[in-house]
Structures are given as structure tokens and as C-alpha cells.
Design a protein around this motif. Structure first.
Motif, short mmCIF file in Angstrom:
data_model
loop_
_atom_site.label_atom_id
_atom_site.label_comp_id
_atom_site.label_asym_id
_atom_site.label_seq_id
_atom_site.Cartn_x
_atom_site.Cartn_y
_atom_site.Cartn_z
N MET A 156 0.86 -1.25 0.08
CA MET A 156 -0.26 0.17 -0.10
C MET A 156 0.96 1.41 0.14
O MET A 156 1.92 1.36 0.68
N GLN A 157 0.69 2.18 -0.73
CA GLN A 157 1.19 3.64 -0.73
C GLN A 157 1.14 4.37 0.58
O GLN A 157 -0.04 4.32 1.06
N ILE A 158 2.24 4.85 1.08
CA ILE A 158 2.06 5.17 2.19
C ILE A 158 1.18 6.75 2.18
O ILE A 158 0.42 6.57 3.29
N ASP A 159 1.11 7.16 1.22
CA ASP A 159 0.18 8.32 1.36
C ASP A 159 -1.04 8.37 0.72
O ASP A 159 -2.05 9.18 0.75
N ALA A 160 -1.61 7.20 0.67
CA ALA A 160 -2.89 6.71 0.15
C ALA A 160 -3.89 7.33 0.88
O ALA A 160 -4.85 8.05 0.32
N TYR A 161 -3.95 7.29 2.18
CA TYR A 161 -4.91 7.76 3.02
C TYR A 161 -5.31 9.29 3.04
O TYR A 161 -6.29 9.73 3.19
N ASP A 162 -4.02 9.80 2.41
CA ASP A 162 -3.86 11.42 2.54
C ASP A 162 -4.76 12.04 1.34
O ASP A 162 -5.15 13.00 1.33
N VAL A 192 -14.53 -15.73 -11.54
CA VAL A 192 -13.18 -16.38 -11.71
C VAL A 192 -13.50 -17.56 -12.92
O VAL A 192 -12.50 -17.85 -13.69
N ALA A 193 -14.59 -17.96 -13.14
CA ALA A 193 -14.91 -18.91 -14.29
C ALA A 193 -14.52 -18.32 -15.81
O ALA A 193 -14.27 -18.96 -16.61
N HIS A 194 -14.47 -17.08 -15.76
CA HIS A 194 -13.80 -16.46 -17.04
C HIS A 194 -12.53 -16.33 -17.15
O HIS A 194 -11.98 -15.83 -18.05
N ARG A 195 -11.78 -16.78 -16.06
CA ARG A 195 -10.31 -17.07 -16.02
C ARG A 195 -9.78 -15.53 -16.09
O ARG A 195 -8.66 -15.49 -17.25
N ILE A 196 -9.90 -14.31 -15.63
CA ILE A 196 -9.64 -13.34 -15.89
C ILE A 196 -8.48 -13.10 -14.95
O ILE A 196 -8.30 -13.96 -14.01
N PRO A 197 -7.60 -12.06 -15.09
CA PRO A 197 -6.22 -11.92 -14.54
C PRO A 197 -6.48 -11.85 -13.02
O PRO A 197 -5.77 -12.34 -12.13
N TYR A 198 -7.29 -11.06 -12.51
CA TYR A 198 -7.67 -10.67 -10.87
C TYR A 198 -8.99 -10.68 -10.47
O TYR A 198 -9.73 -9.71 -11.31
N VAL A 199 -9.40 -11.42 -9.57
CA VAL A 199 -10.75 -11.40 -8.88
C VAL A 199 -10.61 -11.21 -7.47
O VAL A 199 -9.85 -12.03 -7.01
N ALA A 200 -11.17 -10.21 -6.73
CA ALA A 200 -10.84 -10.20 -5.28
C ALA A 200 -12.18 -9.67 -4.73
O ALA A 200 -12.80 -8.94 -5.35
N THR A 201 -12.27 -10.28 -3.50
CA THR A 201 -13.47 -9.66 -2.71
C THR A 201 -12.79 -8.56 -1.61
O THR A 201 -11.46 -8.78 -1.38
N ALA A 202 -13.39 -7.38 -1.31
CA ALA A 202 -13.02 -6.57 -0.22
C ALA A 202 -13.99 -6.05 0.58
O ALA A 202 -15.21 -6.39 0.24
N GLN A 204 -4.98 -1.25 -5.65
CA GLN A 204 -3.65 -0.98 -6.07
C GLN A 204 -3.23 -1.93 -6.97
O GLN A 204 -2.34 -1.60 -8.13
N LYS A 205 -3.43 -3.33 -6.37
CA LYS A 205 -3.01 -4.29 -7.27
C LYS A 205 -3.74 -4.31 -8.66
O LYS A 205 -3.18 -4.72 -9.44
N ALA A 206 -4.93 -4.25 -8.49
CA ALA A 206 -5.96 -4.35 -9.68
C ALA A 206 -5.24 -3.23 -10.73
O ALA A 206 -5.20 -3.61 -11.90
N LYS A 207 -5.05 -2.24 -10.30
CA LYS A 207 -4.53 -0.94 -11.17
C LYS A 207 -3.29 -1.52 -11.79
O LYS A 207 -3.02 -1.20 -12.98
N SER A 208 -2.23 -2.29 -11.15
CA SER A 208 -1.18 -2.73 -11.76
C SER A 208 -1.17 -3.84 -12.64
O SER A 208 -0.09 -3.92 -13.29
N ILE A 209 -2.26 -4.49 -12.78
CA ILE A 209 -2.41 -5.82 -13.74
C ILE A 209 -3.31 -5.25 -15.09
O ILE A 209 -4.20 -4.56 -14.99
N LYS A 210 -2.75 -5.83 -16.26
CA LYS A 210 -3.35 -5.45 -17.52
C LYS A 210 -4.38 -6.60 -17.45
O LYS A 210 -4.33 -7.69 -17.11
N GLY A 211 -5.51 -6.20 -18.43
CA GLY A 211 -6.48 -7.02 -18.60
C GLY A 211 -7.84 -6.82 -17.72
O GLY A 211 -7.73 -5.77 -16.90
N SER A 212 -8.58 -7.80 -17.75
CA SER A 212 -9.87 -7.51 -16.86
C SER A 212 -9.83 -7.75 -15.24
O SER A 212 -9.04 -8.94 -15.08
N LYS A 213 -10.24 -6.75 -14.41
CA LYS A 213 -10.01 -7.09 -13.02
C LYS A 213 -11.37 -6.91 -12.41
O LYS A 213 -12.40 -5.91 -13.01
#
Lengths: 293, 583
Positions: free
Chosen positions: A1-7, A167-177, A190-199
């Protein structure tokens, strides 16, 4: 996590979200992670209202209001236009509610991620059509009261497992938050932002109005959804690699249910049945992640 | 061919051009949050009223000097209290019901030791000099405390001490293995460096007191209880029964009295335990004879447990009946007691168990059943007319209106080191108020300096420090949002082995590392105190929490706050109060 994200702050005061709205907390945290180089697509949902009536905007980034069923398609178009301009830096985000994701916008989402369009699709999930008056969606959980599942006709169908569908679409990144776990949420965005393709991010966002809870309880309830395993925090990469991010204390689900007006009618027997369902889902997830409880 | 031209109008896209900040959503609000620091239960339980939640917060952040100075504002003897105080603070710790209470005394000692090791000089507020001079009789905890606080308030102080070195009970009554002399000397050195003069070897008699009253504006009597009370049984002589306190004093003066054979120690307080453990260290055997049971002993439970590990025997429900000399030895006849009902203080009430007796033959007998003044005139006069009686001291005025203050053991209901410190502080506040505002103002001024609802007083509040803004509401365990805390074991106090203990007077409790101290301090809930965790900021759905550099700058933008209450609910430590709007 970027340190200044909260700011960082990309949302304005004065929006018309309800007091204690979980969806606005989700947006605030998510945008702290994304930064200003973001274009947001908003299909019809609570946020269509929260973002402000013309000529006002509650957001400090460009937002495109679009039709209910077009979240995935509009984002695909915005991405294509940016690519033609040679702008690969700007992220495209679709920010949709559970209705626009699970139900009405589902075909357009599925199409976009099948093409592996380079964008982030965020579903902030408040488990019903809250903006239009608390009608049930396919995200509404088993046991819930809504205005279309009133009285003794409470919803007796399971909540659609949207994460597994993606997940069944086999895309690069799926997450719960979850809004009650801000660090985890920001890291995943931020992780999703750094990955290319569908998140795809599935953010649990409590709704004091629709869930019949006091406004100050919205974060507590969201936290309990994780603590009871009702909404586990995990991420899936390339449709295969599961990581469970938080091993909860495993409170009983009844602790979560008894605090909410929308579940008030449930009997002990119903709650036992729901506990079995939650345990079953959790066991399944552990199996996929190759972990033991 | 005529081709129809397409009528290309520019695409109209409505674009927003203002923010939502024009909507003052604050008008929706019917509950109003407010930053309000509250009182932690530990600080109310501390007789010295230390600002414990803040001390732990600073310690957890590694600000050891600032934490140490925070103690010094309320207590001049952290090195002493970190070692010998009975730490009532830990008994009321809100963390107790979560996992286990915080080791507050261990951190206090760590801060004092760190300051001593680095020879730190405290930067403390001091009020402008006052013309009045104060004489203090006795350099025990009460006298030292009084001098420290009188000096803070701008008065010059002279201390008169009868013995060769300052410290009173701390120097002569508490054994070296609990309170090493260098620790005490460091603390007294710091007190002296504030400009206080200590005249040692200067015994004050009753007539000299009257002379002092002419030279000073106030005299503080902190002579303490330095003599053990006699047993009052037949066969008791100065030969057969030795004064426990006198024995401890002689050992601390460097003597090594012979303790061969079995010594009987009568009593159940810390002095009894100290005497027994000292006997063991001098190569003898010791048995504590107590008329009640172990659980009724006023001595600290840990001290009793350690004494028994070291080989001290404990015999319960035995009251001394008579003493008979048998050559060089003494036969002690003991009456057996039994429990019948309950005393007012909750301990079992004891009555003689018929005529049952038992006997024990010992080399010597120590009495440690209680203590009293060395000279009767130390006691405050029984005639209370015209006097002001406070919780921890009594003020008597002479014909010229010059106050004479009795404090410490002379007036305290509970007699221990920290209560003596409380007495010195109360005396300084009361006399300052008397000089500045007159005697009628004393009661209300002191009441305004109370920590929470208890008897402890805060000098920081008295001196109009930031602490005065604290609400007196004492944070309850259910007001802590424990979702933000993890179970974590309390620090284990490292100690000498039993074998190392019994062979010497070396200090038993060893110091802990800075690392451990920080970890322990981080366990503190900081009840009622904002530590800028930012939860209110992070979870505010309305972007209405404005952070600043310090606590004072943090505020809520009521133009937009809808009063959802999340800031109060998600505050881990109840530093945000929610009230009905318009009250």
C-alpha cells in the motif's frame, strides 16, 4: 500500500448518500488507491444519485453516467478511445451496484471480461436495489427481507456467487474487499490497477437504510460479515490461484443476523440452516485455496 | 448527383462544472459528534493521579522522555513507584477483561531507568517565584513529594531530615532487593536539582518546630511512622521482641546483625514480609506468624509468594499470647484463631478458637504488626477546631494564621508510598490556594483538580495544563471497540533465580528492554485518549473529518457532517462523544 494513500481525497462533501452509507466509504477508499488518472463509468445504481445531480459532481475525476445494463460495454469503449489516443496510463473503472452487476448489467460485464478488456470492474454490493426502494436482487442473501420479499415471503434463495462466476472467466484478477478492512481494500485496488486485462473487485458495502441497521453500525456489520465467514476476504489470480487474506475468528452467523432488521423474522432453525450454508461455502473456499480451517 | 449532406451538429455532452459542496448536508444531522478526551480508569485509581493512558501512548510511540515527564508532572518518584507501588491502576485496567491488564508499573520503571541511564533533565512547567518559603520535616515520600510540588508552584523549600541520608522509609525501611539505594539517590538528586535544599542529620524537636514556624510561611510535617507498634503481650521486652522497622533500618545502614536459627516475625504486612526475607538473606530461618489467613494479608501477594519460594514459612491464624525467656531462646505461646463471619473490609473476622494454643521456640522475635510515630507530638492535634481536614492532610493555623500541615502517614487512612506522594501534592495545592485565594477557596479548587470521580488530584490540571480539558467520564470496558485490538500476552517480569535471590540483597526484578517496553505499552487501549489513529477520518462517509497536525487541530466540518455516528462507533478508545443535536 502506498504510504500517502490515506491522505489523498477524490470525493467531495455535500453528496446525498444516506447517513452512514457503506457505498460512499467504499468509493472514498477505492479512489484513495486509484489516484486522479482514473475515468469512472457509473451505470444506474445508488452512486448515480450520490455522485450528484447535474451540474454538480461529488467526484474529482471524470465520471460517465450510463445506462443500467451497459457498465462493461461503456468501459470497453472508453478504454478503446484512450488506447487510440495513446493514453495507457489512465485506468478505466466501472463502478456498479449489485443490481447492475449480478442482474441487469451481467451480459455486458461477462462480454467485456471475456474479451479481457483492460479495465477494473467494481461491484459495491449492498445486497438489493437500494436506490429504488430496497427490491431484492440476485445478490440479496438467503433469509433477507426486502420490499419485494416482504413478511413471511422472505427470500428463500441463495445469493449468487458472483466471484466464482468471474473466476470462471479466467480473468487475471478477481478479489473480494470490505469497507471495514480499509488497508486490504486499498491494497487490492492498487494491485488491480497494476495488472493488465480485466479485473473484478467485489466490495461489501453495508446499507443502513435497506438493512434496517443504525447508521453508526454500518462498518461494524461489514466487519462482522468477514468475521462470521459470510463474506470471506480472498483473491483469485488467473482464475486458478486462490489466496485467503483473512482467517477470521469464526463468530456464529447469528451474531451478524440478529443485529439487522432485515433478518429479524428468522427463527433459530433458519439461522442453523444458514450457519450450515455458510460453513459449506467456507469449506469449499478452503478446498480451492488448498488450506485447512 | 445530388448527395444529401449529413447535418453534423456537434455532440452535446452535459458536463458538470461544480462540486456537491454547495449542499450543506449538515442540516440532516440530529446527532452531533465531538472530540472529547475522557478519563482512563487507571489514572483515577492511581493515588498520584498519573496520566497513565497518555504515558502509555507516548511510550508506545517511543517518546520515552516525554512519557517520563508526563509522570513527573504528577509524581516525582517514578523509579521508586515503578518498583514498590502496589499499582492499583492495574487492578482496574480495562484490558483485564480482554486478555490481561497492562504491566503499568513495569513501563513506569523502564521510563525512570531509561531517564537515569541517559541522565535526562526534565523540561517541566514551573510557575513564577512566590515570596513564601516552606519548611518540610521529613524526607520520606510525603516530604519529597510536597517539596517537588511546592517548587513547581514557585515556592522555595527546605527539607529537614533526622537521619544521615534523605529518603525516609524508602531509604531505611524498604530492603535493597526491592529498592536499590542508587535508584532513590537519582530521584532525590533530581528533586534537589529543582533548587530544594535538604538538611540531613537535622532532627527537629518540638521547640525547634516553633522556631521554624517563625522563619517559614508554612511547615509541612511528613515525619512518617517509623516505629513498629508493640505486641502488648506478657513477657514483651526490648530484649525479647525487636522492632521490625528498626531491624530493616540497621540492615540498610550497613549492619549485618546475626540471624542464626529461627526468627519469628509477627504481622502480615509488607514490613513483616520484608523482615522475614531479610532474615533469610542474612543466613537465618524465618517464620511469619499471622493472626488471619494468607489471603487476608495486606502484603502484596507476589511478595508473599516470592518469600515462600525463598524458604519463609507462613503460619496462619496464630495470635501472640505470651513470651517466655528460655536461656538464649524464647518460647512464644500462640493462641489459635478461627474465622467467624466477615469484617467490614470483607476479610474474615477472627475470634479465638476456644482455648487452643500452640508453642514455638525461637531465637528472636520481630514485631511488624503496624507502625506508629516515633514521637507523640508528630501526630496532628486531636483538637480540630479551626483546622482544615482534607483527604490526605490536615492544616492547622497558629495565632498569626501561619499554616502547619500534617501529611503522609500522619494523616493518611491508607499508609503507603503512593498515598504519601498524594498527600504531598494535596498539601502543595491547598497551601498555594490558601496563599493566592484564601482558605475558603481550598475545597472547591481541589475538587476541580480531581481525576475522574476519585480522590486523586492532578497537578497538571491545577496548573491549567491541557489535561484540564479532559472529561471526568471514566471509560468503561464496553466503551472500548475491541475489534481493533489483538490478544497479546502481558510482558513477563524477568527476575533473579531463587538461588541468586537468597544469597544477596541484589535487586530481584530485572529491567526489560526498550523493545519489550514499547510492545507492552502498545497493548494499552489508551482509554478515552485520541492517539490520532485516524479511524474517524478513514470511515467518515461525508469527508467531514478534518485532520490537523495535533489533537487540537482535528475537527469535524459540521457543514457536511450528517451525524451518522461512525466516527464515535469506530473510535477504538471512546475519544469521540455523540450527543443529540441542539442540546
Amino acid at each position: 500500500m502506498q504510504i500517502d494513500a490515506y491522505d489523498r481525497e477524490y470525493m467531495c462533501s455535500g453528496h446525498v448518500g444516506c447517513a452512514g452509507c457503506g457505498a460512499t466509504i467504499a468509493m472514498r477508499l477505492f479512489m484513495k488507491a486509484m489516484g486522479e488518472k482514473t475515468i469512472m463509468v457509473l451505470p444506474a445504481c445508488c452512486w448515480s444519485v450520490i455522485a450528484g445531480p447535474y451540474p454538480q459532481s461529488a467526484m474529482k475525476i471524470p465520471v460517465i453516467h450510463t445506462a443500467f445494463e451497459t457498465g462493461g460495454a461503456t468501459a470497453s469503449g472508453v478504454r478503446a478511445a484512450l488506447d487510440m489516443k495513446g493514453d495507457t496510463e489512465t485506468s478505466v473503472v466501472t463502478w456498479a451496484g449489485d443490481g447492475g452487476t449480478f442482474d441487469i448489467g451481467f451480459q455486458s460485464l461477462s462480454g467485456a471480461v471475456e474479451r479481457n478488456e483492460d479495465f477494473i470492474y467494481v461491484c459495491y454490493d449492498n445486497e438489493a436495489y437500494m436506490n429504488t426502494g430496497i427490491q431484492r436482487s440476485s445478490s440479496t442473501p438467503y433469509g433477507a427481507w426486502t420490499t419485494t420479499t416482504p413478511g413471511q415471503d422472505w427470500k428463500r434463495l441463495r445469493k449468487k456467487n458472483i466471484v466464482e462466476v468471474l473466476v470462471a472467466h479466467r480473468i487475471p484478477y478477481v478479489a473480494t474487499a470490505n469497507i471495514a478492512f480499509p488497508e486490504d481494500l486499498i491494497r487490492k485496488a492498487q494491485k488491480a490497477k497494476s495488472i493488465k486485462g480485466s479485473k473484478f473487485l467485489h466490495i461489501f458495502a453495508s446499507c443502513p437504510t435497506g438493512w434496517r441497521i443504525p447508521s453508526e453500525m454500518s462498518v461494524k456489520i461489514a466487519r462482522m460479515a468477514v468475521q462470521t465467514n459470510i463474506f470471506p476476504l480472498y483473491e483469485v489470480e488467473d482464475g486458478i490461484h486462490y489466496t485467503i487474506n483473512h482467517k477470521p475468528k469464526e463468530y456464529l452467523v447469528r451474531e451478524y443476523f440478529k443485529l439487522q432488521g432485515r433478518f429479524r423474522h428468522l427463527t433459530d432453525k433458519d439461522l442453523d440452516q444458514i450457519q450450515t450454508m455458510v460453513d459449506e461455502d467456507w469449506g469449499l473456499l478452503l478446498k480451492k485455496a488448498g488450506e485447512r480451517s | 448527383m445530388n448527395t444529401p449532406t449529413m447535418n453534423l451538429k456537434p455532440l452535446f455532452m452535459p458536463r458538470t462544472h461544480e462540486t456537491t459542496e454547495g449542499n450543506k448536508t449538515g442540516s440532516w444531522r440530529y446527532l452531533r459528534p465531538r472530540y472529547e478526551d475522557k478519563t482512563s480508569p487507571c489514572s483515577t485509581a492511581c493515588p498520584a493521579g498519573e496520566d497513565i493512558a497518555r504515558i502509555e501512548m507516548l511510550s508506545a510511540q517511543g517518546f520515552f522522555k516525554e512519557a517520563w515527564e508526563t509522570i513527573l508532572r504528577e509524581n516525582p518518584l517514578p523509579g521508586v513507584c515503578g518498583r514498590v507501588c502496589f499499582h492499583p491502576c492495574e487492578g482496574v485496567c480495562n484490558r483485564e477483561g480482554f486478555d490481561s491488564s497492562l504491566a503499568i508499573h513495569t513501563i513506569e520503571r523502564h521510563l525512570a531507568d531509561t531517564a537515569a541511564r541517559n541522565d535526562l533533565k526534565p523540561a517541566l512547567e514551573k510557575l513564577a517565584s512566590q515570596p513564601q518559603k516552606i519548611a518540610i520535616i521529613g524526607s520520606g515520600p510525603a516530604g519529597l513529594s510536597a517539596s517537588w510540588f511546592f517548587t513547581m508552584l514557585g515556592y522555595a523549600c527546605d527539607i529537614y531530615e533526622a537521619l544521615s541520608e534523605a529518603g525516609g522509609i524508602l531509604r531505611w525501611g524498604i530492603p535493597e532487593y526491592r529498592l536499590p539505594a542508587p535508584v532513590l539517590r537519582t530521584e532525590i538528586g533530581r528533586i534537589e536539582s529543582q533548587g530544594i535544599r535538604i538538611f540531613t542529620g537535622k532532627h527537629i524537636s518540638e521547640s525547634e518546630l516553633n522556631k521554624l514556624r517563625g522563619n517559614y510561611s508554612t511547615v509541612f510535617m511528613g515525619c512518617g511512622y517509623s516505629r513498629s507498634t508493640p505486641l502488648g503481650v506478657s513477657g514483651e521486652t526490648s530484649e525479647s521482641v525487636k522492632d521490625g522497622l528498626e531491624f530493616l533500618r540497621s540492615v540498610r545502614q550497613g549492619e549485618k546483625p546475626s540471624c542464626q536459627g529461627l526468627s519469628a516475625v509477627i504481622g502480615g504486612g509488607n514490613t513483616a514480609v520484608d523482615v522475614a526475607r531479610t532474615v533469610i538473606r542474612l543466613g537465618g530461618k524465618a517464620a511469619i506468624l499471622y493472626r488471619r489467613r494468607r489471603q487476608d494479608m495486606p502484603a502484596f501477594a507476589e511478595e508473599i509468594a516470592m518469600a515462600m519460594e525463598e524458604g519463609v514459612a507462613l503460619h496462619e491464624l496464630l495470635a501472640p499470647g505470651a513470651i517466655e525467656a528460655q536461656g538464649d531462646q524464647y518460647k512464644l505461646i500462640l493462641r489459635k484463631m478461627k474465622i467467624e463471619g466477615q469484617d467490614k473490609d470483607g476479610r474474615g473476622r477472627i475470634v479465638p478458637d476456644g482455648d487452643k494454643t500452640s508453642e514455638v521456640t525461637v531465637e528472636r522475635i520481630f514485631t511488624a504488626t503496624g507502625a506508629d510515630v516515633a514521637e507523640p507530638w508528630y501526630n496532628p492535634p486531636s483538637d480540630k477546631s479551626g483546622a482544615i481536614t482534607l483527604s490526605h492532610c490536615q492544616i492547622k493555623f497558629d495565632k498569626e494564621g501561619i499554616p502547619l500541615v500534617y501529611g503522609g502517614d500522619l494523616t493518611n487512612v491508607t499508609k503507603n508510598v503512593t498515598q504519601a506522594i498524594a498527600s504531598g501534592k494535596q498539601a502543595a495545592m491547598a497551601i498555594d490556594t490558601y496563599f493566592q485565594q484564601g482558605r475558603d477557596a481550598i475545597e472547591s479548587r481541589l475538587a476541580s483538580c480531581r481525576v475522574g470521580d476519585g480522590l486523586s488530584l492532578s497537578m497538571e490540571v491545577y496548573m491549567q495544563g491541557a489535561r484540564r480539558l479532559r472529561s471526568s467520564h471514566i471509560v468503561q470496558p464496553e466503551e472500548i471497540n475491541t475489534d481493533y485490538f489483538q490478544f497479546e500476552a502481558r510482558v513477563v517480569q524477568p527476575r533473579l533465580l531463587v538461588e541468586e535471590r537468597t544469597g544477596s540483597f541484589n535487586e530481584i526484578d530485572m529491567r526489560i528492554s526498550a523493545n519489550l517496553a514499547i510492545r507492552e505499552a502498545s497493548r494499552c487501549f489508551n482509554c478515552g485518549l485520541c492517539n490520532q489513529c485516524d479511524n474517524c477520518y478513514i470511515f467518515c462517509p461525508d469527508v467531514a473529518v478534518i485532520r490537523g497536525r495535533n489533537m487540537e487541530d482535528r475537527h469535524i466540518n459540521f457543514d457536511y457532517c450528517k451525524g451518522c455516528g461512525l466516527c464515535a462507533a469506530e473510535c477504538p478508545r471512546n475519544a469521540v462523544t455523540l450527543e443529540r443535536e441542539g442540546l
